[in-house]
Design a protein around this motif. Structure first.
Motif, PDB file in Angstrom:
ATOM      1  N   VAL A  74      23.740  -7.717 -66.622  1.00 47.16           N
ATOM      2  CA  VAL A  74      24.742  -7.213 -66.188  1.00 47.16           C
ATOM      3  C   VAL A  74      25.911  -8.082 -65.967  1.00 47.16           C
ATOM      4  N   ILE A  75      25.684  -9.253 -65.518  1.00 47.59           N
ATOM      5  CA  ILE A  75      26.884 -10.220 -65.235  1.00 47.59           C
ATOM      6  C   ILE A  75      27.024 -10.649 -66.771  1.00 47.59           C
ATOM      7  N   ALA A  76      26.280 -10.915 -67.631  1.00 43.12           N
ATOM      8  CA  ALA A  76      26.354 -11.523 -68.851  1.00 43.12           C
ATOM      9  C   ALA A  76      27.179 -10.632 -69.574  1.00 43.12           C
ATOM     10  N   PHE A  77      26.677  -9.430 -69.701  1.00 44.92           N
ATOM     11  CA  PHE A  77      27.360  -8.109 -70.345  1.00 44.92           C
ATOM     12  C   PHE A  77      28.945  -8.200 -69.827  1.00 44.92           C
ATOM     13  N   PHE A  78      29.087  -7.890 -68.929  1.00 45.76           N
ATOM     14  CA  PHE A  78      30.631  -7.666 -68.309  1.00 45.76           C
ATOM     15  C   PHE A  78      31.450  -9.109 -68.445  1.00 45.76           C
ATOM     16  N   SER A  79      30.849 -10.332 -68.192  1.00 47.12           N
ATOM     17  CA  SER A  79      31.502 -11.560 -68.238  1.00 47.12           C
ATOM     18  C   SER A  79      31.877 -11.771 -69.928  1.00 47.12           C
ATOM     19  N   ILE A  80      31.013 -11.549 -70.765  1.00 47.08           N
ATOM     20  CA  ILE A  80      31.277 -11.718 -72.114  1.00 47.08           C
ATOM     21  C   ILE A  80      32.541 -10.821 -72.564  1.00 47.08           C
ATOM     22  N   PHE A  81      32.607  -9.574 -72.284  1.00 42.49           N
ATOM     23  CA  PHE A  81      33.599  -8.568 -72.664  1.00 42.49           C
ATOM     24  C   PHE A  81      34.938  -9.129 -72.081  1.00 42.49           C
ATOM     25  N   TRP A  82      34.655  -9.354 -70.836  1.00 43.62           N
ATOM     26  CA  TRP A  82      35.934  -9.751 -70.066  1.00 43.62           C
ATOM     27  C   TRP A  82      36.750 -10.935 -70.453  1.00 43.62           C
ATOM     28  N   LEU A  83      35.695 -11.806 -70.801  1.00 40.93           N
ATOM     29  CA  LEU A  83      36.210 -13.124 -71.219  1.00 40.93           C
ATOM     30  C   LEU A  83      36.964 -12.962 -72.778  1.00 40.93           C
ATOM     31  N   LYS A  84      36.338 -12.166 -73.360  1.00 41.35           N
ATOM     32  CA  LYS A  84      36.861 -11.838 -74.722  1.00 41.35           C
ATOM     33  C   LYS A  84      38.091 -11.313 -75.020  1.00 41.35           C
ATOM     34  N   ASN A  85      38.319 -10.350 -74.197  1.00 45.07           N
ATOM     35  CA  ASN A  85      39.586  -9.549 -74.397  1.00 45.07           C
ATOM     36  C   ASN A  85      39.905  -8.550 -72.828  1.00 45.07           C
TER      37      ASN A  85
END
Length: 168
Positions: A74-85
């Motif tokens: 869950v942390i990886a999922f959200f972090s990847i998207f939030w960091l991207k855009n």
């Protein structure tokens, strides 16, 4: 508590129902990823058991391993998207964007604090989420803890990306 903002035009915060719908979309996306990761871990455990001469029949992962994998996923999922855009797929569907209150780019630290804060918000019977209904800036507990906020992006105009339009 007022924060300085360098983001240009002020965009309104999304209503609670819109936030919850984006969360539902993201939950439907992240659950299969969690299941896949647990299946991989179970397969690795079986391979290791077989390689060491043990029986892989009827084995199960310890609950703390499954819970840890779920949390990391869950942390990886959200972090990847939030960091991207600044948007997960659910947030894109509901025109919500995560931004820092000071206008800087989202950092990994912001993502981690926000994810852990959202867990706290949920563990308190969802009170941290409902807080945005009473907060003067319509921010939840995890918004406040991570010094971030959600913005409702305008509707698409002539096929342009609403995140790009918000910058102009």
């Amino acid at each position: 508590m007022s924060d300085s903002r360098d983001t240009g035009a002020e965009l309104p915060p999304p209503f609670l129902l819109r936030r919850l719908m984006a969360m539902l979309y993201d939950t439907l996306l992240v659950l299969p990823i969690i299941m896949f990761n647990v299946a991989i871990a179970l397969g690795l455990q079986g391979a290791l058991m077989s390689a060491s001469g043990g029986s892989a029949e009827g084995m199960a992962l310890p609950p703390f391993v499954v819970q840890g994998l779920a949390l990391l996923t869950v942390i990886a999922f959200f972090s990847i998207f939030w960091l991207k855009n600044g948007q997960t797929l659910g947030m894109q569907a509901w025109r919500i964007k995560l931004v820092r209150c000071d206008g800087e780019d989202i950092s990994l630290h912001d993502c981690l604090v926000r994810c852990l804060g959202a867990t706290l918000s949920a563990l308190c019977l969802g009170l941290g989420y409902v807080w945005c209904l009473f907060d003067s800036e319509k921010r939840s507990w995890h918004d406040r803890l991570s010094k971030t906020e959600l913005q409702l992006l305008p509707k698409l105009k002539s096929g342009k990306n609403p995140a790009e339009e918000a910058k102009h």
